[in-house]
Enzyme design. Structure first.
Site, mmCIF file in Angstrom:
data_model
loop_
_atom_site.group_PDB
_atom_site.id
_atom_site.type_symbol
_atom_site.label_atom_id
_atom_site.label_comp_id
_atom_site.label_asym_id
_atom_site.label_seq_id
_atom_site.Cartn_x
_atom_site.Cartn_y
_atom_site.Cartn_z
ATOM 1 C CE LYS A 255 -4.029 -2.127 2.289
ATOM 2 N NZ LYS A 255 -5.014 -1.986 3.405
ATOM 3 C CE1 TYR B 274 -9.607 -2.894 0.128
ATOM 4 C CE2 TYR B 274 -8.605 -0.841 -0.586
ATOM 5 C CZ TYR B 274 -8.505 -2.080 0.048
ATOM 6 O OH TYR B 274 -7.305 -2.476 0.596
ATOM 7 C CG PHE C 104 -13.402 1.695 6.912
ATOM 8 C CD1 PHE C 104 -12.895 1.129 5.745
ATOM 9 C CD2 PHE C 104 -14.086 0.872 7.802
ATOM 10 C CE1 PHE C 104 -13.054 -0.225 5.472
ATOM 11 C CE2 PHE C 104 -14.242 -0.492 7.541
ATOM 12 C CZ PHE C 104 -13.725 -1.028 6.369
ATOM 13 N NE ARG D 263 -6.613 -12.002 4.714
ATOM 14 C CZ ARG D 263 -7.282 -10.842 4.757
ATOM 15 N NH1 ARG D 263 -7.305 -10.030 3.695
ATOM 16 N NH2 ARG D 263 -7.924 -10.471 5.842
ATOM 17 C CB THR E 168 -7.792 -5.719 9.671
ATOM 18 O OG1 THR E 168 -8.321 -6.826 8.928
ATOM 19 C CG2 THR E 168 -8.076 -4.419 8.940
ATOM 20 N NE ARG F 66 -2.912 -5.787 6.933
ATOM 21 C CZ ARG F 66 -4.078 -6.234 6.522
ATOM 22 N NH1 ARG F 66 -4.700 -7.192 7.187
ATOM 23 N NH2 ARG F 66 -4.651 -5.721 5.447
ATOM 24 C CG ASN G 248 -3.863 -2.384 6.954
ATOM 25 O OD1 ASN G 248 -3.685 -1.963 5.807
ATOM 26 N ND2 ASN G 248 -4.953 -3.037 7.295
ATOM 27 C CG HIS H 260 -5.511 -5.858 -0.621
ATOM 28 N ND1 HIS H 260 -6.745 -5.831 -0.031
ATOM 29 C CD2 HIS H 260 -5.608 -6.720 -1.677
ATOM 30 C CE1 HIS H 260 -7.570 -6.634 -0.714
ATOM 31 N NE2 HIS H 260 -6.896 -7.178 -1.712
ATOM 32 C CD GLU I 277 -8.985 -8.374 -3.946
ATOM 33 O OE1 GLU I 277 -9.780 -8.113 -3.024
ATOM 34 O OE2 GLU I 277 -7.886 -8.924 -3.750
HETATM 35 P P1 IDP Z 1 -8.297 -6.700 5.353
HETATM 36 O O1 IDP Z 1 -7.426 -5.753 4.549
HETATM 37 O O2 IDP Z 1 -7.567 -7.279 6.532
HETATM 38 O O3 IDP Z 1 -8.947 -7.755 4.498
HETATM 39 P P2 IDP Z 1 -10.883 -5.334 5.425
HETATM 40 O O4 IDP Z 1 -11.881 -5.462 6.518
HETATM 41 O O5 IDP Z 1 -11.166 -6.020 4.122
HETATM 42 O O6 IDP Z 1 -9.462 -5.818 6.007
HETATM 43 O O7 IDP Z 1 -10.674 -3.769 5.183
HETATM 44 C C1 IDP Z 1 -10.007 -3.303 4.029
HETATM 45 C C2 IDP Z 1 -9.069 -2.201 4.440
HETATM 46 O O8 IDP Z 1 -9.837 -1.112 4.959
HETATM 47 C C3 IDP Z 1 -8.106 -2.548 5.577
HETATM 48 O O9 IDP Z 1 -6.953 -3.244 5.145
HETATM 49 C C4 IDP Z 1 -7.774 -1.188 6.128
HETATM 50 O O10 IDP Z 1 -6.810 -0.488 5.311
HETATM 51 C C5 IDP Z 1 -9.118 -0.469 6.014
HETATM 52 N N1 IDP Z 1 -9.929 -0.587 7.232
HETATM 53 C C6 IDP Z 1 -10.540 -1.696 7.725
HETATM 54 N N2 IDP Z 1 -11.209 -1.441 8.845
HETATM 55 C C7 IDP Z 1 -11.035 -0.118 9.099
HETATM 56 C C8 IDP Z 1 -11.481 0.766 10.139
HETATM 57 O O11 IDP Z 1 -12.202 0.381 11.074
HETATM 58 N N3 IDP Z 1 -11.073 2.076 10.041
HETATM 59 C C9 IDP Z 1 -10.286 2.538 9.025
HETATM 60 N N4 IDP Z 1 -9.858 1.736 8.032
HETATM 61 C C10 IDP Z 1 -10.214 0.421 8.067
HETATM 62 MG MG MG Z 2 -10.373 -7.559 2.957
#
Ligand code: IDP
Ligand code: MG
Length: 139
Positions: free
Chosen positions: A10, A50, A58, A86, A92, A103, A113, A116, A127
């Protein structure tokens, strides 16, 4: 079973010069780097990537972050690579991620974080198709 997954280094990680370190971890894991490129998405392209999160609070911030600078996108191939990637990424929220995961080591907060990774075969297919053409995926 040999699978493919979509990984994104990212914009936060690219700007902090973590690209090489993360690619090194992939090679140590034995993931095959089938395709790789550095790109910058527009905000609407990031929203499209996304779209599954469009109802989440968010979403707007996430799309701005992902369009905020260049990223490095990769297609990784290997045995069980979706789950293995993963696992290497970690949770996350970097504060909840297991020690030694990308992460946990490099993440700043739940949004920034660093990585992806596709979470299923279906999302990997969407994707990879969103970011790569068939010609870029030579075996
Ligand atoms: P993942 O990347 O671990 O699969 P997802 O729930 O799919 O997590 O969320 C996608 C991305 O959105 C996350 O990697 C992170 O950058 C962002 N994100 C997820 N939850 C939050 C939140 O509660 N606040 C702000 N950003 C978030
Ligand atoms: Mg995800």
């Amino acid at each position: 079973m040999i699978e493919r997954t979509l990984a994104i280094i990212k914009p936060d990680a690219v700007s902090r010069h973590l690209t090489g370190e993360i690619i090194k971890r992939y090679e140590h894991q034995g993931f095959k780097i089938l395709a790789i490129k550095r790109i910058k998405l527009t905000k609407s392209q990031a929203e499209g990537f996304y779209y599954v999160h469009k109802q989440r609070p968010f979403f707007d911030s996430l799309a701005s972050f992902m369009a905020g600078g260049p990223m490095v996108v990769l297609v990784l191939e290997g045995e069980d690579v979706i789950k293995r990637h993963r696992d290497l990424m970690g949770a996350t929220n970097p504060k909840e991620a297991v020690k030694g995961t990308l992460r946990q080591e490099f993440g700043t907060d739940i949004e920034h974080n660093v990585i992806h990774g596709s979470d299923s075969r279906e999302s990997a297919q969407f994707e990879i198709g969103y970011l790569f053409s068939g010609l870029e995926l030579q075996p």
